[in-house]
Design an enzyme around this catalytic site. Structure first.
Site, short mmCIF file in Angstrom:
data_model
loop_
_atom_site.label_atom_id
_atom_site.label_comp_id
_atom_site.label_asym_id
_atom_site.label_seq_id
_atom_site.Cartn_x
_atom_site.Cartn_y
_atom_site.Cartn_z
N HIS A 12 0.70 -1.40 0.19
CA HIS A 12 -0.08 0.23 0.07
C HIS A 12 1.31 1.02 -0.05
O HIS A 12 0.39 2.68 -0.46
CB HIS A 12 -0.99 -0.28 0.87
CG HIS A 12 -0.71 0.82 1.97
ND1 HIS A 12 0.87 -0.33 3.16
CD2 HIS A 12 -0.41 1.80 3.19
CE1 HIS A 12 0.93 0.06 4.40
NE2 HIS A 12 0.57 1.42 4.05
N GLY A 17 -0.02 0.26 -4.83
CA GLY A 17 -0.35 -0.41 -4.07
C GLY A 17 -1.68 1.50 -3.39
O GLY A 17 -2.58 0.90 -2.59
N TYR A 137 13.63 -11.18 -12.78
CA TYR A 137 12.26 -9.87 -12.38
C TYR A 137 11.01 -10.08 -13.16
O TYR A 137 9.96 -11.06 -12.48
CB TYR A 137 11.40 -8.73 -12.62
CG TYR A 137 10.10 -8.08 -12.24
CD1 TYR A 137 9.69 -7.49 -10.90
CD2 TYR A 137 9.95 -7.53 -13.43
CE1 TYR A 137 9.00 -7.11 -10.89
CE2 TYR A 137 8.40 -6.72 -13.60
CZ TYR A 137 8.03 -6.60 -11.90
OH TYR A 137 6.42 -5.84 -11.96
N LYS A 141 7.19 -12.96 -12.05
CA LYS A 141 6.26 -12.40 -11.98
C LYS A 141 5.29 -13.45 -12.61
O LYS A 141 4.29 -13.73 -13.03
CB LYS A 141 6.29 -11.27 -12.96
CG LYS A 141 6.09 -9.86 -12.09
CD LYS A 141 4.62 -10.10 -11.53
CE LYS A 141 5.51 -8.36 -9.75
NZ LYS A 141 4.39 -8.54 -9.61
N PRO A 164 -0.27 -4.72 -15.82
CA PRO A 164 -0.82 -2.98 -15.80
C PRO A 164 1.25 -2.86 -16.87
O PRO A 164 1.53 -3.30 -16.63
CB PRO A 164 -0.29 -2.37 -15.39
CG PRO A 164 0.41 -3.74 -14.24
CD PRO A 164 -0.39 -4.85 -14.02
N THR A 165 0.94 -1.38 -17.72
CA THR A 165 1.78 -1.96 -18.98
C THR A 165 2.87 -0.04 -17.41
O THR A 165 2.46 -0.14 -16.42
CB THR A 165 1.34 -0.41 -20.21
OG1 THR A 165 2.47 -0.33 -21.21
CG2 THR A 165 0.57 1.14 -19.63
N ASN A 166 3.86 0.15 -18.48
CA ASN A 166 4.35 1.29 -17.43
C ASN A 166 3.96 1.92 -16.65
O ASN A 166 3.05 2.73 -17.31
CB ASN A 166 5.30 2.05 -18.45
CG ASN A 166 6.95 1.27 -19.06
OD1 ASN A 166 7.17 1.10 -18.59
ND2 ASN A 166 6.34 0.82 -20.50
N TRP A 203 19.05 8.17 -21.06
CA TRP A 203 19.72 7.05 -21.15
C TRP A 203 19.11 5.75 -22.38
O TRP A 203 18.37 6.78 -22.60
CB TRP A 203 19.65 5.89 -20.36
CG TRP A 203 20.38 5.85 -18.42
CD1 TRP A 203 21.41 7.47 -18.33
CD2 TRP A 203 20.12 5.14 -17.30
NE1 TRP A 203 21.83 7.36 -17.02
CE2 TRP A 203 21.17 6.52 -16.66
CE3 TRP A 203 19.62 4.55 -17.01
CZ2 TRP A 203 21.36 5.99 -15.02
CZ3 TRP A 203 19.69 3.92 -15.54
CH2 TRP A 203 20.18 4.87 -14.75
#
Length: 315
Positions: A12, A17, A137, A141, A164-166, A203
């Site tokens: 959260h 969250g 990662y 997931k 979800p996307t970015n 970057w």
């Protein structure tokens, strides 16, 4: 999901969250449960089990995860795969064993194959090689998604997955080295303007294209799915359009009012060349994103300045 249901929001304090928690409160849910990572270590199975039993959890939004940008993924690969596997395994298994009515697990569109056709459909998962920079990662997931699907099949649970996307928005990580691209750029351009620096380093080449979803839209989608979606198939959550990193950098520069140059460090890898998701499924279910990127960046910059101000006052 009844208004008085005992709802646990894992993670959260994070970007996703905290937005989910705000959304639930706005919608009139009052019996909400949450703990900080110092109060409850989700990597500790016994602690998670005790917490669920004591609080009689009925619904779970599993937004807790170790997340970061390219630099963080490269530097801490063991942490990313270990911590995420432990967190999701413990919460999902305990949710089943304590008879939780429904759980929503947050995946991520960055775990799709690196060269997946665009826009990315849900069925493209596991059809090609992963992006090397975030493979630990992604593997964690993917294991979480498969765990939800497997428990549904074997035990008849109601565990769903949103992809979800970015994301960006309030409570984002603005660290210029370990955060995702949008909040990192907000911080870089803000500090460059404040210090009168002649240029900002971005970057990569600036050519990759990304889709950006405001955390408030993500929270709205999560509550919508918890109320309206049943099934083991994953569901993309996005806005349906993308922008190049170069275009994003220019827009953030103009929003902040920085007048210096932008220099691209091409020695740093770009990651996915493009990452736009197909949102047909969630749109057909009846949900669409509402916040434009322009509106979202302005609000995100305001939130960032408020955070900087609060840190200054506390110091």
């Amino acid at each position: 999901m009844e208004k008085q249901a005992r709802i646990y929001v894992a993670g959260h304090k994070g970007l996703a969250g905290s937005a989910i928690l705000r959304k639930l409160r706005e919608e009139g849910y009052t019996n909400l449960v949450f703990k900080t990572s110092s109060e409850l270590d989700l990597r500790d199975y016994n602690a998670v089990n005790t917490f669920f039993l004591q609080n009689q959890i009925e619904y779970v939004f599993l937004a807790a995860a170790k997340v970061g940008g390219i630099a963080a993924n490269n530097e801490y690969p063991a942490d990313f795969i270990r911590d995420n596997l432990l967190i999701q395994t413990n919460v999902i298994d305990v949710a089943y064993k304590t008879n939780v009515k429904k759980l929503l697990f947050l995946g991520s569109t960055c775990i799709y194959p690196k060269f997946a056709p665009q826009p990315v459909k849900e069925e493209y998962l596991l059809t090609g090689e992963l992006e090397p920079t975030n493979q630990p990662y992604a593997i964690a997931k993917i294991a979480g998604i498969n765990m939800c699907q497997s428990y549904n099949r074997q035990y008849g649970t109601r565990f769903i997955t949103a992809m979800p996307t970015n994301m960006y928005g309030p409570n984002d990580n603005y660290d210029s080295n370990n955060s995702h691209v949008l909040p990192a750029l907000i911080r870089k351009f803000h500090e460059a303007k404040e210090r009168g620096l002649p240029f900002v380093e971005v970057w990569g080449t600036g050519n990759p294209k990304r889709e950006f979803l405001h955390s408030e839209d993500l929270a709205d989608a999560c509550v919508f799915l918890m109320r309206n979606y049943e099934g083991s198939d994953i569901v993309n959550v996005g806005v349906g359009n993308d922008i190049s990193i170069k275009e994003l950098a220019e827009f953030i520069r103009n929003t902040i009012g920085y007048t210096g140059e932008i220099v691209y460090n091409t020695s740093i890898p770009d990651g996915h060349p493009r990452k736009l998701v197909d949102v047909t499924k969630i749109n057909q279910l009846g949900w669409k994103a509402k916040i434009t990127l322009e509106e979202g960046i302005i609000s995100a910059y305001t939130a960032f300045k408020d955070e900087i101000m609060s840190q200054t006052i506390r110091a």
